[in-house]
Design an enzyme around this catalytic site. Structure first.
Site, PDB file in Angstrom:
ATOM      1  CE  LYS A  84      -5.654   6.846  48.012  1.00  0.00           C
ATOM      2  NZ  LYS A  84      -6.068   6.389  46.723  1.00  0.00           N
ATOM      3  CG  ASN A  85      -8.324   9.398  46.226  1.00  0.00           C
ATOM      4  OD1 ASN A  85      -7.300   8.928  46.303  1.00  0.00           O
ATOM      5  ND2 ASN A  85      -9.429   8.649  46.595  1.00  0.00           N
TER       6      ASN A  85
ATOM      7  NE  ARG B 265      -6.604   1.089  38.027  1.00  0.00           N
ATOM      8  CZ  ARG B 265      -7.078   2.002  37.346  1.00  0.00           C
ATOM      9  NH1 ARG B 265      -7.383   3.144  38.027  1.00  0.00           N
ATOM     10  NH2 ARG B 265      -7.637   2.066  36.322  1.00  0.00           N
TER      11      ARG B 265
ATOM     12  CB  CYS C 291      -6.623  -2.435  41.281  1.00  0.00           C
ATOM     13  SG  CYS C 291      -8.155  -1.730  41.652  1.00  0.00           S
TER      14      CYS C 291
ATOM     15  NE  ARG D  87     -10.657   1.647  39.684  1.00  0.00           N
ATOM     16  CZ  ARG D  87      -9.773   2.112  40.689  1.00  0.00           C
ATOM     17  NH1 ARG D  87      -9.134   1.225  41.537  1.00  0.00           N
ATOM     18  NH2 ARG D  87      -9.457   3.425  40.887  1.00  0.00           N
ATOM     19  N   PRO D  88     -11.492   0.425  33.848  1.00  0.00           N
ATOM     20  CG  PRO D  88     -13.661   0.531  32.655  1.00  0.00           C
ATOM     21  CD  PRO D  88     -12.803  -0.017  33.951  1.00  0.00           C
ATOM     22  CB  ILE D  89      -8.830   4.676  31.132  1.00  0.00           C
ATOM     23  CG1 ILE D  89      -7.948   3.909  29.984  1.00  0.00           C
ATOM     24  CG2 ILE D  89      -8.063   4.491  32.406  1.00  0.00           C
ATOM     25  CD1 ILE D  89      -6.542   4.450  29.786  1.00  0.00           C
ATOM     26  CG  ASP D  90     -14.612   3.092  28.635  1.00  0.00           C
ATOM     27  OD1 ASP D  90     -14.256   3.034  29.898  1.00  0.00           O
ATOM     28  OD2 ASP D  90     -15.860   3.234  28.533  1.00  0.00           O
ATOM     29  CG  LEU D  91     -16.285   6.817  30.369  1.00  0.00           C
ATOM     30  CD1 LEU D  91     -17.175   6.853  31.839  1.00  0.00           C
ATOM     31  CD2 LEU D  91     -17.076   6.968  29.091  1.00  0.00           C
TER      32      LEU D  91
ATOM     33  CG  ASP E 179     -12.893   5.350  47.843  1.00  0.00           C
ATOM     34  OD1 ASP E 179     -12.346   6.523  47.572  1.00  0.00           O
ATOM     35  OD2 ASP E 179     -12.948   4.474  47.497  1.00  0.00           O
TER      36      ASP E 179
ATOM     37  CB  VAL F 214     -18.836   2.852  42.733  1.00  0.00           C
ATOM     38  CG1 VAL F 214     -17.663   3.452  42.148  1.00  0.00           C
ATOM     39  CG2 VAL F 214     -19.754   3.551  43.315  1.00  0.00           C
TER      40      VAL F 214
ATOM     41  NE  ARG G  31      -1.542   1.992  46.453  1.00  0.00           N
ATOM     42  CZ  ARG G  31      -2.289   1.869  45.542  1.00  0.00           C
ATOM     43  NH1 ARG G  31      -3.097   0.669  45.336  1.00  0.00           N
ATOM     44  NH2 ARG G  31      -2.515   2.823  44.680  1.00  0.00           N
TER      45      ARG G  31
HETATM   46  C1  EPZ Z   1     -11.499   7.669  42.037  1.00  0.00           C
HETATM   47  O1  EPZ Z   1     -10.989   6.657  41.246  1.00  0.00           O
HETATM   48  C2  EPZ Z   1     -10.639   7.341  43.459  1.00  0.00           C
HETATM   49  N1  EPZ Z   1      -9.206   7.280  43.189  1.00  0.00           N
HETATM   50  C3  EPZ Z   1     -10.969   6.096  44.041  1.00  0.00           C
HETATM   51  O2  EPZ Z   1     -10.428   5.797  45.311  1.00  0.00           O
HETATM   52  C4  EPZ Z   1     -12.677   6.011  44.376  1.00  0.00           C
HETATM   53  O3  EPZ Z   1     -13.200   4.913  44.747  1.00  0.00           O
HETATM   54  C5  EPZ Z   1     -13.269   6.305  42.986  1.00  0.00           C
HETATM   55  O4  EPZ Z   1     -12.689   7.631  42.028  1.00  0.00           O
HETATM   56  C6  EPZ Z   1     -14.968   6.587  42.981  1.00  0.00           C
HETATM   57  O5  EPZ Z   1     -14.935   7.472  44.147  1.00  0.00           O
HETATM   58  C7  EPZ Z   1      -8.465   8.536  43.032  1.00  0.00           C
HETATM   59  O6  EPZ Z   1      -9.192   9.526  43.149  1.00  0.00           O
HETATM   60  C8  EPZ Z   1      -7.086   8.268  42.898  1.00  0.00           C
HETATM   61  P1  EPZ Z   1     -14.081   6.475  38.571  1.00  0.00           P
HETATM   62  P2  EPZ Z   1     -11.246   6.511  39.712  1.00  0.00           P
HETATM   63  O7  EPZ Z   1     -13.242   6.789  37.387  1.00  0.00           O
HETATM   64  O8  EPZ Z   1     -11.302   7.867  39.192  1.00  0.00           O
HETATM   65  C9  EPZ Z   1     -15.920   3.624  35.742  1.00  0.00           C
HETATM   66  C10 EPZ Z   1      -9.147   4.620  46.925  1.00  0.00           C
HETATM   67  O9  EPZ Z   1      -9.387   3.874  47.639  1.00  0.00           O
HETATM   68  N2  EPZ Z   1     -15.340   4.032  34.626  1.00  0.00           N
HETATM   69  O10 EPZ Z   1     -14.756   7.600  39.415  1.00  0.00           O
HETATM   70  O11 EPZ Z   1     -10.467   5.602  38.894  1.00  0.00           O
HETATM   71  C11 EPZ Z   1     -15.273   2.665  36.760  1.00  0.00           C
HETATM   72  O12 EPZ Z   1     -15.184   1.353  36.361  1.00  0.00           O
HETATM   73  C12 EPZ Z   1      -9.592   4.916  45.569  1.00  0.00           C
HETATM   74  O13 EPZ Z   1      -8.722   5.941  47.437  1.00  0.00           O
HETATM   75  C13 EPZ Z   1     -15.436   3.555  33.500  1.00  0.00           C
HETATM   76  O14 EPZ Z   1     -16.273   2.815  32.986  1.00  0.00           O
HETATM   77  O15 EPZ Z   1     -12.804   6.075  39.792  1.00  0.00           O
HETATM   78  C14 EPZ Z   1     -16.134   2.602  38.134  1.00  0.00           C
HETATM   79  O16 EPZ Z   1     -17.007   1.587  37.591  1.00  0.00           O
HETATM   80  C15 EPZ Z   1     -10.196   3.197  44.987  1.00  0.00           C
HETATM   81  N3  EPZ Z   1     -14.606   4.238  32.342  1.00  0.00           N
HETATM   82  C16 EPZ Z   1     -16.817   3.949  37.983  1.00  0.00           C
HETATM   83  O17 EPZ Z   1     -16.478   4.456  36.371  1.00  0.00           O
HETATM   84  C17 EPZ Z   1     -13.899   5.186  32.666  1.00  0.00           C
HETATM   85  O18 EPZ Z   1     -13.141   5.705  31.845  1.00  0.00           O
HETATM   86  C18 EPZ Z   1     -16.212   5.025  38.743  1.00  0.00           C
HETATM   87  O19 EPZ Z   1     -14.549   4.922  38.441  1.00  0.00           O
HETATM   88  C19 EPZ Z   1     -13.575   5.487  33.971  1.00  0.00           C
HETATM   89  C20 EPZ Z   1     -14.483   5.047  34.886  1.00  0.00           C
END
Ligand code: EPZ
Length: 417
Positions: free
Chosen positions: A22-23, A92, A116, A121-125, A304, A326, A397
């Site tokens: 999926k991911n 998302r 969620c 789940r911020p997207i600042d980065l 996960d 995480v 999902r």
């Molecule tokens: C991906 O989510 C996966 N989803 C998630 O799987 C998975 O849990 C996660 O990576 C970690 O491995 C998909 O690939 C679609 P991150 P993502 O950005 O990219 C922080 C599932 O169950 N962060 O690696 O959203 C964030 O808050 C899902 O299949 C910022 O602070 O995860 C978190 O604490 C759930 N700012 C950490 O980084 C940002 O701009 C890791 O998040 C982005 C992230």
């Protein structure tokens, strides 16, 4: 409300195949926006999230066609560069169309995804990275409004390892002027799968799978064909299904190294594990020790699989301490497990599980998110009596035909409602 009913006490034995990831599939579909024309994917799992991604592509003017696990995307110039809230709120990961639209068409209007169940789940980065590439970013009316005549390469250091952030910037930089370097990039196998597909499209990406990724921008990308990698989280879930019932289960079509962190912990707990180049087998086992885990970015223990592993620890011998480093709120499954008789004390980002072999009893429970729903099904397999997992749409999902796969291994599971 649809639910899954599990009769506990059946030992799972046999072979099962992992579906496409999926991911990875979701991101590959959004990456296709970088090149107009026909892209062909195979091993695409049949999941609600993939349907949501397809709906978003349709809203951007693409046509899609599915035949089993084969999936075609015909990308055309979108009439509008907007990814609407109604579509993004359902999934998302839709934020990952930001990089491709901005790089290809110089503009993108993407709804902010919002939080969620498992965290804010911020997207600042993601946005810092786009700004580093020269984009103008405005947050207005709940949308990210991004513009850039032509993205320019940059060197960008991620303060936090982010899978989505690494993917978004990798896609955007593939059409930027110059060579971008991403430092502290995510190393997940899904990043490598994306880089392989982008390179087939003509991108020049090196270092995917390491923490330093170099992207030499090119002027144009072409449509490509790609086979989606296997789902390592589904594979890990199925291995734990075998382990928690004491059976012998082989998960095929998976690269064993993708779940090394899980199999390492299973061995520490006393399970015998054997591998081939495309399968992992957990062997019969009557009892297992409690072990501690801390989730962290790849190659460490995946967040996960945290909920699923917690189920296994509730019926282990001894006390397990699970750290969730995480996400800030990924213990929603704890209270539901406690309703089944588990003895767990959740703190902030840490949970203490006092395991008790045979200690789970079936109960009606409620799924709160994708991986929590899997964890409750696994607990149901090991519990005495019947467990019904409500809001099972969460499971759909991210797991393709899970009940059929479990039933094939000897589980008694059925969907009601
Ligand atoms: C991906 O989510 C996966 N989803 C998630 O799987 C998975 O849990 C996660 O990576 C970690 O491995 C998909 O690939 C679609 P991150 P993502 O950005 O990219 C922080 C599932 O169950 N962060 O690696 O959203 C964030 O808050 C899902 O299949 C910022 O602070 O995860 C978190 O604490 C759930 N700012 C950490 O980084 C940002 O701009 C890791 O998040 C982005 C992230």
């Amino acid at each position: 409300m649809e639910k899954m009913v599990v009769q506990g006490g059946h030992q799972l034995n046999g072979e099962v195949s992992a579906s496409g990831a999926k991911n990875s599939a979701l991101i590959l579909l959004f990456a296709s926006l970088l090149a107009e024309g026909k892209h062909r994917f195979s091993n695409v799992p049949q999941l609600m999230d993939v349907d949501s991604a397809a709906n978003l592509l349709h809203s951007l003017g693409c046509e899609t066609k599915r035949d089993g696990s084969n999936f075609e995307v015909l990308v055309r110039r979108p009439k509008s560069m907007e990814a609407h809230y109604d579509l993004v709120r359902k999934m998302r990961a839709s934020i990952l169309c930001l990089g491709p639209l901005l790089a290809k068409y110089g503009e993108a209007v993407v709804s902010l995804p919002g939080g969620c169940a498992i965290g804010t789940r911020p997207i600042d980065l993601h946005l810092e990275g786009m700004k580093a590439l020269g984009a103008e970013i405005i947050l207005e009316d709940g949308y990210v409004k991004a513009k850039a005549k032509k993205l320019k390469a940059a060197t960008f250091l991620f303060e936090t390892v982010t899978v989505g952030g690494t993917e978004n910037i990798m896609m955007a930089a593939s059409l930027a002027e110059g060579t971008t370097v991403m430092e502290n990039a995510a190393k997940e196998p899904e990043i490598v799968d994306l880089a392989n597909y982008l390179n087939k499209m003509g991108a020049k990406i090196k270092g995917a799978g390491t923490s330093v990724i170099t992207i030499e921008g090119v002027s144009e990308l072409k449509p490509a064909n790609h086979t989606v990698m296997a789902d390592r989280i589904e594979a890990g879930t199925l291995v734990i299904a075998g382990a928690i019932t004491g059976g012998e289960v082989t998960v095929k079509d998976i690269r064993p190294e993708w779940i090394d962190s899980l199999t390492f912990k299973l061995k520490e707990a006393g399970f015998k594990i054997s591998i081939t180049d495309n399968s992992v087998t957990v062997h019969k086992n009557k009892s297992w020790r409690a072990v501690d885990i801390n989730t962290a970015p790849y190659p460490l223990f995946p967040t996960d699989l945290q909920a699923q592993f917690m189920s296994l620890m509730t019926v282990a011998e001894g006390t397990s301490v699970i750290g969730e480093t995480v996400f800030e709120n990924r213990f929603m499954h704890v209270q539901e497990l406690c309703r089944m008789g588990a003895d767990i004390t959740p703190k902030t980002r840490v949970a203490v599980i006092r395991g008790k072999p045979g200690g789970l009893s079936g109960a009606p429970v409620m799924a709160t998110d994708l991986r929590a729903s899997a964890c409750l099904v696994l607990a149901g397999l090991a519990a005495r009596g019947e467990t019904s997992v409500g809001r099972i749409y969460h499971l759909d999902r991210g797991y393709e035909k899970l009940e059929a796969k479990l039933a094939k291994l000897g589980a008694s599971v059925k969907r009601l409602g």
